[in-house]
Design a protein around this motif. Structure first.
Motif, mmCIF file in Angstrom:
data_model
loop_
_atom_site.group_PDB
_atom_site.id
_atom_site.type_symbol
_atom_site.label_atom_id
_atom_site.label_comp_id
_atom_site.label_asym_id
_atom_site.label_seq_id
_atom_site.Cartn_x
_atom_site.Cartn_y
_atom_site.Cartn_z
ATOM 1 N N THR A 34 -2.813 -11.679 -29.594
ATOM 2 C CA THR A 34 -3.639 -10.534 -29.196
ATOM 3 C C THR A 34 -4.500 -10.062 -30.362
ATOM 4 N N ARG A 35 -3.932 -10.050 -31.550
ATOM 5 C CA ARG A 35 -4.684 -9.627 -32.734
ATOM 6 C C ARG A 35 -5.920 -10.503 -32.931
ATOM 7 N N GLN A 36 -5.724 -11.828 -32.791
ATOM 8 C CA GLN A 36 -6.845 -12.751 -32.978
ATOM 9 C C GLN A 36 -7.880 -12.592 -31.864
ATOM 10 N N ARG A 37 -7.428 -12.355 -30.632
ATOM 11 C CA ARG A 37 -8.364 -12.138 -29.521
ATOM 12 C C ARG A 37 -9.205 -10.888 -29.762
ATOM 13 N N VAL A 38 -8.575 -9.841 -30.256
ATOM 14 C CA VAL A 38 -9.299 -8.594 -30.523
ATOM 15 C C VAL A 38 -10.326 -8.793 -31.624
#
Length: 340
Positions: A34-38
């Motif tokens: 999720t961090r990378q997607r954000v």
């Protein structure tokens, strides 16, 4: 353009504003995926990062990573580039890699440089996404790690590239229209905007030549306008209406679906029957194309696969650093709908 906020990113990804805030600040409470997607969405949409955000990114950067270089203009087309970046995310995850999104603009110097807040020795390589000036690509190439160009080719740089076969896609679309009895064709685009636009025009032109050109009654004209400039829609509608009045054009091929959908609306307002008077087709098969009135004939091009294959090629380049540069062309699929 409206200000890009954390809520904008949250709405784009279907997440809560809290999750976006935690991801950008480097705090716990969200998964690494999720961090990378954000972070990918923040770069894609043009979110302005505070100094504290950049420092958090540096602190949260894993032991090794790849850099993904993008151009700010791609934020104007998230329906295409957002899916390419999703493919990169999936490919990196499959490899067990992490990635960091970087703007390829080069800031005040006009040349990209390695981010000062990252450890260059831990970089596994670079993915350059979309069109970028040769000087910028050369600057990244000179950093010394493997690079792969995604949906772009640079004749002056010996580098691997993974791209859509836009020329063949254009040729396939023209063959379909000709088989349907459409013989007076118009291509609408802006070669200066993207290499893919120019390649699609080239493919259309080659197909007309293969069909016999004017000798067989098949004619291809070209309408060039400045895509994305202020007022481009009305400028396009005015030029298209003039050409339709001057020539017996019965099919229009647009350089992408966004242009095609705008053009259909403009022509319908001017009383042009689509597809009765003139068929309209595009490229990319964006989501809106299937639900438009009339639904748009288009070509389905690789998006997620483009990003995924780019990561795979970077892995191959790391294993075979001395091998000759490879150019990997991904095919397309014709999607025939009511507009043509």
């Amino acid at each position: 353009m409206a200000k890009i906020s954390m809520q904008t990113i949250a709405d784009h990804l279907g997440l809560s504003k809290y999750s976006v805030s935690q991801a950008l600040s480097g705090k716990s409470g969200v998964s690494e995926e999720t961090r990378q997607r954000v972070w990918a969405a923040a770069k894609m949409l043009g979110y302005r990062l505070a100094k504290s955000d950049i420092e958090s990114a540096a602190a949260a950067t894993p032991a090794s990573y790849i850099l993904v270089w993008t151009d700010e203009r791609q934020a104007q087309d998230p329906a295409y580039w957002g899916r390419v970046l999703s493919g990169i995310s999936a490919g990196a995850s499959a490899m067990g890699w992490h990635y960091v999104m970087i703007s390829g603009s080069g800031g005040n110097t006009g040349r990209p440089s390695f981010p000062h807040y990252l450890d260059e020795g831990l970089c596994l390589g670079h993915l350059i996404v979309g069109r970028m000036p040769t000087a910028s690509v050369a600057s990244i190439y000179q950093m010394g790690q493997p690079i792969v160009l995604i949906d772009h080719r640079d004749p002056l740089i010996e580098a691997d590239s993974v791209f859509n076969d836009n020329a063949e896609s254009g040729a396939r679309l023209v063959r379909h229209l000709a088989q349907a009895g459409r013989r007076s064709l118009l291509f609408v685009g802006d070669d200066s905007f993207a290499v893919s636009f120019r390649d699609r025009w080239t493919g259309c032109r080659q197909a007309v030549e293969e069909l016999g050109g004017r000798a067989s009654g098949c004619v291809l004209r070209k309408l060039t306008f400045r895509y994305k400039e202020t007022g481009w829609q009305e400028n396009l509608g005015r030029k298209a209406e003039q050409l339709l009045a001057e020539h017996d054009i019965d099919a229009i091929v647009c350089a992408n679906d966004h242009i095609a959908l705008e053009l259909i609306q403009l022509l319908k307002k001017r009383g042009v029957d689509i597809p009765g008077r003139c068929a309209v087709a595009g490229f990319d098969n964006i989501e809106q194309a299937a639900y438009f009135d009339p639904p748009l004939t288009t070509t389905e091009l690789a998006k997620e696969a483009l990003g995924y294959r780019g990561v795979e090629q970077l892995a191959r380049r790391r294993e075979n650093p001395g091998a000759l540069a490879e150019r990997i062309a991904l095919s397309s699929r014709l999607v025939v709908r009511q507009s043509g």
